[in-house]
Motif scaffolding. Structure first.
Motif, PDB file in Angstrom:
ATOM      1  N   ASP A  69       0.846  -1.191   0.000  1.00  0.00           N
ATOM      2  CA  ASP A  69       0.000   0.000   0.000  1.00  0.00           C
ATOM      3  C   ASP A  69       0.888   1.250   0.000  1.00  0.00           C
ATOM      4  O   ASP A  69       1.761   1.395   0.843  1.00  0.00           O
ATOM      5  N   GLY A 111      -4.704   1.408  -0.633  1.00  0.00           N
ATOM      6  CA  GLY A 111      -5.712   0.492  -0.120  1.00  0.00           C
ATOM      7  C   GLY A 111      -6.411   1.024   1.111  1.00  0.00           C
ATOM      8  O   GLY A 111      -7.573   0.715   1.349  1.00  0.00           O
ATOM      9  N   ALA A 112      -5.708   1.831   1.891  1.00  0.00           N
ATOM     10  CA  ALA A 112      -6.314   2.371   3.118  1.00  0.00           C
ATOM     11  C   ALA A 112      -7.538   3.215   2.795  1.00  0.00           C
ATOM     12  O   ALA A 112      -8.524   3.205   3.531  1.00  0.00           O
ATOM     13  N   HIS A 159      -0.079   4.182   0.652  1.00  0.00           N
ATOM     14  CA  HIS A 159      -0.792   5.237   1.387  1.00  0.00           C
ATOM     15  C   HIS A 159       0.128   6.119   2.226  1.00  0.00           C
ATOM     16  O   HIS A 159       0.038   7.346   2.219  1.00  0.00           O
ATOM     17  N   ASP A 160       1.050   5.503   2.942  1.00  0.00           N
ATOM     18  CA  ASP A 160       1.912   6.288   3.839  1.00  0.00           C
ATOM     19  C   ASP A 160       2.832   7.221   3.088  1.00  0.00           C
ATOM     20  O   ASP A 160       3.291   8.217   3.640  1.00  0.00           O
TER      21      ASP A 160
END
Lengths: 621, 303
Positions: B128, B167-168, B130-131
């Protein structure tokens, strides 16, 4: 983890009976599956009620059960009142906010919206319940005038006409939301005047005495929005009742729009806290719910859940975990017996089984003292006291026995254990039961036999993992909550494995020095704890009066027991470790760095072996 | 309608001598600057969109306007009055702001978008992104201008997330809407900006694709083509006989544009839901080609 695929008819039946453990998924299920919880009689009164509980504790089920239905079974509050259900959706509250208007302007728009919405719900319900719903025309005109701010061009002549016009008002509100240039916002001089007029216009003409508004997920509302509905509750007439469903810590305010007037219990509403109500009764209630569902699968009227899902006593578990040859339990027992050289000593230790012997021996090794020394120490206190001291470490013995195994390292099984793992949450309990039974059906094709403890353990571990990753979608803090749970789980898991060298069964924490933290840290920790408790990442053991959320940081916390099998940690409340606020925040952001620091800090007490490979931090978030 | 690679001809005035306006928002990503492979005609005026937040922005340059509210269309109309052709480079403009422009100026606006050469990824064991791409998300709400007051539970509804590398974000939307939507039909950008991007999309979103079983229902539209995305959204609704769709534009901006166009054309059926992310600095690298999307009613290709 992928939900299990369906292989046969029994599985289909089981999935249908248990798969709807989220009551929101089907309204029809309420009649079929509903089992009255112990607090339901309190909810059925005509007083305003607030029902507080985490997700999966049964709030929605209880509110849905009160809702009026065309095939009313008379379960509701009173058949002379129409009950309508409203769930506060995920993005709608935020749509009533923005820099283009002041909060007081937004409050007027929101209140108007709520009045229109509640009217729509009642009209919807009446259209379904009553064959030819009646309208008191003059009251209908006044209602429209109050909602719209202008007198209707011509009088409304029928129920369906009123319904159409009220639907149009929703469109008007959307125009206002999307355009600041629109006409002035309508305000009402009396808070619940529209709802009183609704009663006059359509409720009494259709032979109902009043209305009950069942409002779910109240925590999704913004602060001023809660204040708006609090005002309606506070000043509602006796014919209008509210039942509110809200998560723990979901109250943002009990204030109203009248200065100095707050919602108070019991004066303004009854408070039902599901956790407290069900504490003593949960096992019975859970058994009732599960058996009702299982009856739909195999027709068996009553079954003993403790036989269907058998557990293990500690000594039985120890025997299963200690499969090495020679058995460490037998060796420890023999060694203990060798040291019990006098009849008095033998009598002093009659309580000690093989697991106790193993624990005493391990304690001696951990402290670096001869076994004889520890035996002498224990013999100097009363036998009951000696037993208690040894048994404080009984579970630690189990963790140590399982530590080096490659398959099951710790058992989590038995109906009693499942109830504890679910933490009083009926949804978790149902999920655990479903997972166990589906796996069982794949091996035996029958629900008549008891489920093996090994299968139960594998199933509950899978459920724990699934729920851990589900946190991601619960809130905008989801990923941080997962990191926090993983970090704390790893910490407590390390504590569990090496429990002989320090305080046994550390599985709770408290925040220390919070009064000295800076403002940013304090508010960050406060927010994190609030979200964690609300979404069941953590449970709190308040040291202050419940409901006083200003003292969140001074309370004790533990991971929700549902995660215990995944991290192999104790699930019953034991002993606590002190963490700083910065450490907690750090665990939610950079867990691998912060956790290593926390583990190293406690190493000073001889907590962990020098070899770091004795624990592995596996944090994939 | 077609997608074009931007060139000077797209900026030729429809009426000779008529000035047109190019709006853009420059940030720390180099692709957000209006530095194209061609020279802009002299009739093109430019103004930078300074986004103070997702709801408030100013214009600086050949057009100056302070503190414009996204919720106030009259002020936005007044700010760009005098221009019959507007080009909006959405590369750097926050989605709530450009979506509103598209809604207000659909008849005479052309959209440009420049894809990055690559995305930042620092964690090798986390699929992912996201971060690396997002600091935080503010929470779920409709896009300004597209706000709805009700989510009626008795409508047959589909959730259509336009998937990206985070995905988050999919997890939040899928969880929050799981009881409102009868079905989840994700759209993955195929082809992607690069050959392997669709695989990254699957990897980043695998947990939620599995937990919702929506991997079985994934549909594909080109990551850079809003028209294909719009058509696909409409097809999903019709084919499934859904009465309503909640579309979450959390993937590429061109696909988000397709969602916005679908919501403009079918406001009663298509509802846009957004999570208002705060972007991380340095989230992308470099720039690829600039696409032009002639979304104005006549399908004219000039800005």
């Amino acid at each position: 983890m992928t939900p299990p695929t369906v292989n046969n008819r029994a599985e289909v039946a089981l999935l249908e009976a248990f798969g709807n453990f989220r009551m929101e998924w089907t309204e029809i299920s309420v009649d079929k599956y509903f089992a009255e919880p112990s607090y339901f009689h309190s909810l059925k009164t005509t007083r305003p009620c607030v029902i507080v509980g985490g997700r999966g504790t049964g709030k929605t089920t209880a509110l849905q059960a009160l809702k009026s239905r065309p095939t009313d079974t008379g379960r509701g509050v009173a058949s002379d009142r129409i009950a309508v259900y409203l769930k506060i959706g995920p993005h709608i509250p935020n749509n009533f906010s923005g820099p283009e208007r002041s909060e007081s302007e937004w409050a007027k728009i929101f209140l108007n919206h709520i009045h229109v919405l509640l009217c729509r719900l009642v009209l919807d319900a009446l259209a379904k319940q009553v064959q030819k719903p009646q309208l008191a025309s003059e009251a209908g005109d006044f209602l429209l005038q109050t909602l719209e701010g202008v007198r209707p061009e011509k009088p409304v002549s029928s129920f369906s006409e009123l319904y159409t016009k009220i639907q149009l008002l929703s469109t008007n509100i959307e125009e206002i939301l999307n355009n600041t240039n629109n006409s002035p916002i309508n305000t009402v001089d009396e808070w619940d005047r529209p709802l009183k007029l609704l009663c006059d216009a359509v409720i009494r003409p259709n032979n109902y005495k009043g209305v009950i508004f069942l409002i779910d997920e109240y925590e999704n509302l913004l602060c001023y929005q809660q204040r708006a509905i609090n005002t309606l509750i506070k000043f509602s007439s006796k014919y209008i009742t509210y039942k509110i469903g809200i998560k723990e810590l979901g109250w943002k305010t009990r204030g109203t729009f009248i200065a100095g007037e707050n919602l108070r219990t019991p004066a303004d509403y009854s408070l039902i806290n599901i956790d407290q109500e069900q504490k003593a009764d949960f096992r019975r209630f859970a058994s009732q719910v599960v058996q009702r569902r299982l009856r739909l699968v195999d027709g068996i009227e009553k079954r003993d859940m403790q036989i269907a899902l058998p557990g293990l006593k500690a000594i039985e578990e120890a025997e299963r975990l200690a499969t090495k040859v020679p058995s460490p339990l037998r060796m420890a027992s023999d060694e203990l017996k060798e040291h019990l050289t006098s009849p008095q000593l033998k009598k002093h230790f009659t309580w000690a089984d093989e697991l106790d012997a193993y624990v005493i021996k391990s304690l001696a090794e951990a402290r670096g003292v001869p076994l004889a020394h520890l035996i002498r120490e224990l013999s100097l206190v009363a036998p009951q006291r000696a037993k208690q001291r040894a048994r404080n470490y009984r579970n630690v013995g189990l963790y140590q026995l399982g530590a080096k195994r490659t398959d099951i390292k710790k058992y989590y099984c038995g109906w009693h254990t499942l109830c504890l793992l679910s933490g009083g949450n009926i949804r978790f309990l149902m999920e655990l039961t479903q997972e166990i039974l589906i796996r069982h059906l794949r091996i035996t094709s029958s629900l008549q036999e008891g489920v093996s403890q090994e299968l139960q353990t594998a199933a509950v571990t899978a459920v724990a993992e699934r729920n851990l990753y589900e946190l991601e979608g619960m809130t905008v803090y989801g990923r941080r909550l997962i990191r926090l749970v993983q970090a704390l789980g790893t910490l407590f898991s390390a504590c569990a494995r090496d429990g002989f060298r320090h305080t046994p069964e550390l599985n709770q924490f408290t925040i220390k020095d919070h009064e000295n933290s800076n403002k940013d840290t304090s508010s960050g920790v406060d927010e994190l704890l609030r979200e964690a408790v609300m979404h069941l990442a953590l449970v709190r053991m308040p040291t202050t009066k419940r409901g006083d959320t200003s003292q969140l940081m001074s309370e004790d916390y533990a991971l929700h027991p549902i995660y215990s099998p995944f991290f192999r940690i104790p699930f019953q409340r034991k002993r606590k470790i002190a963490l700083r606020g910065e450490e907690l925040l750090g665990m939610s952001k950079s867990p691998d760095v912060v956790l290593r620091e926390v583990l190293n800090k406690h190493r000073l007490r001889g907590l962990f072996a020098d070899d770091e490979s004795s624990f592995q931090i596996k944090l994939d978030f | 309608m077609r997608v074009y690679v931007a060139s000077e001809e797209h900026f030729a005035p429809i009426v000779k001598g008529d000035p047109s306006l190019l709006l853009y928002c420059s940030g720390d990503e180099s692709r957000t600057l209006p530095e194209y492979d061609f020279d802009l005609p002299t009739t093109v005026r430019t103004a930078a969109v300074i986004a103070q937040s997702d709801n408030v922005f100013s214009l600086e340059g050949d057009v100056v306007a302070k503190n414009l509210l996204v919720a106030n269309p009259d002020a936005i109309y007044a700010a760009v009055a005098g221009f019959r052709q507007i080009a909006l480079d959405i590369t750097g403009i926050p989605t709530p702001i450009w979506a509103r422009f598209v809604q207000l100026f659909r008849a005479y606006i052309t959209i440009l978008y420049t894809a990055p050469k690559g995305y930042t990824k620092s964690k090798i064991d986390d699929d992912d992104f996201h971060d690396d791409l997002t600091e935080t998300v503010y929470g779920l709400a409709s896009l300004p201008g597209f706000k709805r007051s009700l989510l009626l539970e008795d409508k047959k509804r589909v959730l259509i997330p336009l998937l990206g590398f985070e995905g988050a974000r999919f997890a939040l939307i899928a969880k929050q809407y799981e009881e409102y939507a009868e079905d989840v039909v994700p759209i993955v950008g195929v082809p992607g900006y690069r050959l392997h991007y669709p695989f990254l999309t699957y990897l980043a979103n695998k947990r939620v694709l599995l937990s919702t079983r929506s991997w079985e229902r994934v549909k594909f539209a080109a990551a850079f083509d809003p028209f294909e995305t719009k058509a696909l959204i409409e097809k999903i609704i019709t084919a499934g006989r859904f009465e309503s769709a909640v579309v979450a534009p959390i993937g590429t901006k061109p696909q988000a544009l397709g969602a916005v166009l679908a919501a403009i054309d079918q406001p009663e059926t298509v509802e846009l839901v957004y999570d208002f992310p705060v972007r991380k600095h340095g989230r992308t690298k470099g720039r690829r080609m600039t696409w032009v999307y002639p979304i104005n009613s006549a399908g004219q290709t000039s800005a």
